[in-house]
Design an enzyme around this catalytic site. Structure first.
Site, PDB file in Angstrom:
ATOM      1  N   GLY A  61       6.835   0.766  -3.355  1.00  0.00           N
ATOM      2  CA  GLY A  61       6.368   2.062  -3.860  1.00  0.00           C
ATOM      3  C   GLY A  61       7.369   2.705  -4.801  1.00  0.00           C
ATOM      4  CD  GLU A  62      13.440   3.965  -4.803  1.00  0.00           C
ATOM      5  OE1 GLU A  62      14.310   4.605  -5.413  1.00  0.00           O
ATOM      6  OE2 GLU A  62      13.610   3.481  -3.670  1.00  0.00           O
ATOM      7  CB  ALA A  63       9.519  -1.197  -7.485  1.00  0.00           C
TER       8      ALA A  63
END
Length: 142
Positions: A61-63
């Site tokens: 999700g952060e990527a």
């Protein structure tokens, strides 16, 4: 992609998977300022109880949220770095494919905020995330 998302070489900025992304089996389906969509298999990303690992959800999700921010930053001749991420896990998943979608909540000149939603094969929400990125001038090439 529009001409505004060009890199310093004049080419549109395209997502390049990092080592962790490749190990997690991430695949990019769509990439634009308005939406980045990727998938990731559950297999290979499970914790010891056989469920999708929460850390895998956060990492992917952060990527995806950061890629979305970098695409926007490119329209301003800048780059982006993450400064805050939060997540709520709603349900578990044991097998199948996770779809990850990042959409902008705020596209500013110094900050971006994206909602990142992870869903299962049936479209049910697994995880809700919010990521904020700081937009910075690109470093000068050495």
């Amino acid at each position: 992609m529009s001409k505004e998302t060009e890199s310093a070489t004049g080419e549109p900025w395209r997502i390049i998977l990092g080592e962790l992304d490749e190990k997690m089996g991430v695949r990019i389906l769509e990439q634009s300022v308005q939406k980045v969509v990727a998938t990731m298999p559950v297999e290979g990303n499970r914790q010891s109880f056989g469920l999708l690992h929460g850390g895998a959800s956060l990492a992917v999700g952060e990527a995806v949220g950061s890629w979305a921010a970098v695409i926007h930053a490119g329209t301003l001749g800048k780059t982006a770095v993450g400064v805050d991420v939060s997540a709520t896990h709603h349900r578990a998943m044991r097998s199948g494919t996770v779809t990850i979608t990042a959409t902008p909540l705020h596209l500013g000149r110094t900050l971006t905020t994206h909602e990142v939603v992870l869903t299962n094969d049936d479209g049910a929400r697994l995880c809700s995330m919010r990521i904020t990125n700081l937009l910075l001038d690109r470093p000068n090439p050495a």
